[in-house]
Design an enzyme around this catalytic site. Structure first.
Site, mmCIF file in Angstrom:
data_model
loop_
_atom_site.group_PDB
_atom_site.id
_atom_site.type_symbol
_atom_site.label_atom_id
_atom_site.label_comp_id
_atom_site.label_asym_id
_atom_site.label_seq_id
_atom_site.Cartn_x
_atom_site.Cartn_y
_atom_site.Cartn_z
ATOM 1 N N HIS A 124 -84.339 -62.293 33.255
ATOM 2 C CA HIS A 124 -85.509 -63.176 33.217
ATOM 3 C C HIS A 124 -86.322 -62.877 34.485
ATOM 4 O O HIS A 124 -85.744 -62.501 35.513
ATOM 5 C CB HIS A 124 -84.984 -64.617 33.249
ATOM 6 C CG HIS A 124 -86.017 -65.689 33.080
ATOM 7 N ND1 HIS A 124 -86.848 -66.091 34.096
ATOM 8 C CD2 HIS A 124 -86.334 -66.458 32.022
ATOM 9 C CE1 HIS A 124 -87.639 -67.078 33.662
ATOM 10 N NE2 HIS A 124 -87.345 -67.309 32.406
ATOM 11 N N ASP A 201 -76.749 -65.665 37.154
ATOM 12 C CA ASP A 201 -77.789 -66.557 36.636
ATOM 13 C C ASP A 201 -77.216 -67.233 35.386
ATOM 14 O O ASP A 201 -77.102 -66.615 34.327
ATOM 15 C CB ASP A 201 -79.040 -65.726 36.303
ATOM 16 C CG ASP A 201 -80.115 -66.549 35.608
ATOM 17 O OD1 ASP A 201 -79.840 -67.709 35.244
ATOM 18 O OD2 ASP A 201 -81.230 -66.020 35.417
ATOM 19 N N GLN A 204 -78.632 -69.800 30.916
ATOM 20 C CA GLN A 204 -78.375 -69.883 29.475
ATOM 21 C C GLN A 204 -76.903 -70.116 29.138
ATOM 22 O O GLN A 204 -76.551 -70.141 27.966
ATOM 23 C CB GLN A 204 -78.855 -68.599 28.773
ATOM 24 C CG GLN A 204 -80.349 -68.410 28.793
ATOM 25 C CD GLN A 204 -81.127 -69.538 28.101
ATOM 26 O OE1 GLN A 204 -80.613 -70.248 27.244
ATOM 27 N NE2 GLN A 204 -82.381 -69.700 28.485
ATOM 28 N N LYS A 227 -81.771 -77.318 30.862
ATOM 29 C CA LYS A 227 -81.243 -76.497 29.761
ATOM 30 C C LYS A 227 -79.845 -76.957 29.361
ATOM 31 O O LYS A 227 -79.180 -76.315 28.558
ATOM 32 C CB LYS A 227 -81.215 -75.023 30.161
ATOM 33 C CG LYS A 227 -82.627 -74.434 30.364
ATOM 34 C CD LYS A 227 -82.546 -72.968 30.644
ATOM 35 C CE LYS A 227 -83.818 -72.389 31.222
ATOM 36 N NZ LYS A 227 -84.902 -72.227 30.265
ATOM 37 N N CYS A 365 -90.474 -64.576 29.217
ATOM 38 C CA CYS A 365 -90.360 -64.316 30.664
ATOM 39 C C CYS A 365 -89.412 -63.155 30.940
ATOM 40 O O CYS A 365 -88.640 -63.192 31.914
ATOM 41 C CB CYS A 365 -89.905 -65.553 31.431
ATOM 42 S SG CYS A 365 -91.070 -66.882 31.347
HETATM 43 N N1 PLP Z 1 -82.924 -67.328 34.011
HETATM 44 C C1 PLP Z 1 -82.766 -67.350 32.684
HETATM 45 C C2 PLP Z 1 -81.740 -66.449 32.041
HETATM 46 C C3 PLP Z 1 -83.526 -68.229 31.909
HETATM 47 O O1 PLP Z 1 -83.350 -68.262 30.583
HETATM 48 C C4 PLP Z 1 -84.465 -69.081 32.552
HETATM 49 C C5 PLP Z 1 -85.343 -69.945 31.760
HETATM 50 O O2 PLP Z 1 -85.575 -69.749 30.598
HETATM 51 C C6 PLP Z 1 -84.577 -69.013 33.944
HETATM 52 C C7 PLP Z 1 -83.800 -68.117 34.637
HETATM 53 C C8 PLP Z 1 -85.516 -69.914 34.677
HETATM 54 O O3 PLP Z 1 -85.118 -71.245 34.535
HETATM 55 P P1 PLP Z 1 -86.031 -72.438 35.051
HETATM 56 O O4 PLP Z 1 -87.395 -72.221 34.472
HETATM 57 O O5 PLP Z 1 -85.362 -73.671 34.530
HETATM 58 O O6 PLP Z 1 -86.032 -72.387 36.536
#
Ligand code: PLP
Length: 407
Positions: A124, A201, A204, A227, A365
Site C-alpha cells: 500500500h 503492516d 488487513q 479496519k 492506494c
Molecule cells: N496498509 C494497508 C495494507 C492497507 O490496506 C491500508 C488501508 O487500506 C493502509 C496501510 C493504510 O491504513 P490507514 O488508511 O487506516 O492508515
C-alpha cells in the site's frame, strides 16, 4: 463458551440493515473500513457523555478515571497481539501514522547516505511512500521484492536483497489489492539472520487472523482500528521495547517530554515518548471494546466463515464470462480483486452500487501493483465476519447484470 452466531453478530451492526437506492445494502468494502458494532459506538458515546477528560495531566477524579481507562485499553491491545508488555503498544491514528512514525524515527536512528530499505512490490502507498521520501532525504535507496503474476513474492529475490544488508525490511502481512497472505514469519526469520529489523503492516490482517507478535518475532507490527470494527482515528504500533527505547521521538510537544527548559529538553519514557499531544481517548476506548468484541467470539469459527465467503465468492465469480482475477496466490484472505474483459472497473462498481452493492474500484492506494499488471484498477470485494453467502449471491447477480449492460 464462545460461539459465532451470524444472526446475533449482524444485530450488532445496525448500519447493515438499510436500503440503498431501494435495495438491501450489501457492504463489501470492508478492506477500506469495517462497520462498527453497537458496543463500540456506545463505548465512545459513553465516554463523551460521562467520562470526557484530558488524560495523564489532571489530579482530579475524571482525569484519573480517563487515564486509567486509556491505559487499560493499551493493556487490552497488548494482550490481543501477545506483546510482552503494554508499554510496547504506542497509540497512533492508524497504520499510516504508525508507518510515518517508523520511517521518520528509524530513519533518523538507522539510515545514512547509501543505506537501503526493503519493501515489497505489493505494498500500500502507506508502506512505500514514507520510506521512499525518507530515503530521498537521507540519500538512500529503496529495494523492492519482486512478485510473480499470481501475486506471490519471490523469496529468492528477497534473499538476494538481504545480502545487500538493508537497514530495515517493511512488508504487508496481507495485501489489500491481491489478498496474498505473505509468509511473514519466514521472511522475519530470514532478515534476522542479518540482524535486520522487520516491520509488518497488519492493516488487513488484524480483523481476520489471530496475531501473535512474539510468535512472529517481528520487531514492529502496525494496524488501524477502523479496519477491525473500532472507530476511525485510532490505531497502533507494536514495537519491541529494545527498539522503542533506542528510537528518537517522532513528534514533539506536551506529554512526550520529561524536563523542558529553553536550553534543553529530555523525553518521557516509552510509550509516552511517541504520543505527543492529546490523544484520541474516546476512540482508544472504542478500540478496546472492539478487541473485546472480537475476543468474545469463537475466532476459529469466524476464520472458517470468512474463508467460506472468500472461496464461495471466488467460485461464483469464476463462472462469469471474461473474468480476470488479480491476485491468485495459494494463500489469500479477506478479499477478491477482479476485472471483467472490456469493462472499466469504475463502470462496474458504479452500476452495482445502484443495485445496493458497495465494492471498491480503482488502484486501492497501490498504484505500483496496477502498473505491474498493466491495468487501470480492479473491482475489489472485501468481506467481514457479518457478511453472508446470500449477500454473495446478490453481488454475483449484480455483477452478471452489470456485465450484460456494459457489453
Ligand atoms: N496498509 C494497508 C495494507 C492497507 O490496506 C491500508 C488501508 O487500506 C493502509 C496501510 C493504510 O491504513 P490507514 O488508511 O487506516 O492508515
Amino acid at each position: 463458551m464462545k460461539n459465532f452466531d451470524i444472526e446475533e453478530v449482524r444485530k450488532q451492526f445496525p448500519v447493515l440493515d438499510q436500503k440503498i437506492y431501494g435495495r438491501q445494502l450489501v457492504y463489501f468494502d470492508n478492506a477500506a473500513t469495517t462497520q462498527k458494532p453497537l458496543c463500540v459506538i456506545e463505548r465512545e458515546r459513553d465516554y463523551y457523555l460521562n467520562e470526557n477528560c484530558n488524560i495523564h495531566r489532571g489530579v482530579h477524579y475524571l482525569s484519573q478515571m480517563a487515564t486509567e481507562a486509556y491505559e487499560n485499553a493499551r493493556k487490552t491491545v497488548a494482550t490481543f497481539v501477545n506483546a510482552r508488555k503494554s508499554e510496547e503498544i504506542v497509540f497512533t491514528r492508524g497504520t499510516t501514522e504508525s508507518l510515518n512514525l517508523l520511517a521518520t524515527s528509524l530513519g533518523q536512528l538507522l539510515i545514512n547516505k547509501g543505506d537501503k530499505v526493503v519493501v515489497s512490490a505489493m505494498e500500500h502507498h502507506s508502506n512505500m511512500v514514507p520510506w521512499q521520501q525518507m530515503l530521498i532525504r537521507e540519500g538512500g535507496e529503496l529495494l523492492v521484492i519482486k512478485m510473480d503474476e499470481n501475486g506471490v513474492l519471490d523469496l529468492n529475490h528477497y534473499a538476494e536483497l538481504l545480502k545487500q544488508r538493508p537497514k530495515v525490511v517493511s512488508i504487508a502481512h496481507i495485501s489489500n489489492t491481491l489478498a496474498t497472505v505473505n509468509p511473514v514469519k519466514e521472511m522475519i526469520r530470514m532478515a534476522h539472520e542479518y540482524d535486520i529489523p522487520v516491520i509488518i503492516d497488519g492493516a488487513q490482517s488484524m480483523a481476520h487472523q489471530v496475531i501473535d507478535v512474539q510468535d512472529l518475532d517481528c520487531d514492529f507490527y502496525v494496524f488501524s482500528g477502523h479496519k477491525m470494527y473500532a472507530p476511525m482515528g485510532i490505531g497502533g504500533l507494536y514495537g519491541k521495547m529494545e527498539w522503542l527505547e533506542k528510537m528518537p521521538p517522532y513528534q514533539f510537544g506536551g506529554e512526550m517530554v520529561d524536563k523542558v527548559s529553553f536550553e534543553k529538553t529530555t523525553f518521557n519514557k516509552v510509550p509516552f515518548k511517541f504520543e505527543a499531544g492529546t490523544p484520541n481517548v474516546g476512540a482508544a476506548l472504542g478500540l478496546e471494546t472492539a478487541v473485546k468484541f472480537i475476543q468474545s467470539l469463537d475466532r476459529q469459527e469466524v476464520e472458517r466463515h470468512e474463508d467460506m465467503l472468500l472461496n464461495y465468492a471466488t467460485e461464483q465469480l469464476a463462472k462469469i464470462d471474461g473474468i480476470r482475477f488479480i491476485g491468485r496466490a495459494p494463500r489469500r484472505n479477506g478479499l477478491v480483486s477482479f476485472l471483467v474483459d472490456g469493462i472499466h472497473p469504475y463502470d462496474l462498481g458504479t452500476i452495482i452500487d445502484k443495485m445496493g452493492v458497495a465494492v471498491r474500484t480503482g488502484h486501492h492506494c497501490a498504484e505500483p501493483v496496477m502498473t505491474f499488471f498493466g491495468i487501470p484498477g480492479t473491482v475489489r470485494a472485501s468481506f467481514a465476519m457479518y457478511n453472508t453467502k446470500e449477500e454473495i449471491d446478490i453481488f454475483i447477480k449484480a455483477v452478471e447484470k452489470a456485465t450484460l449492460m456494459l457489453r
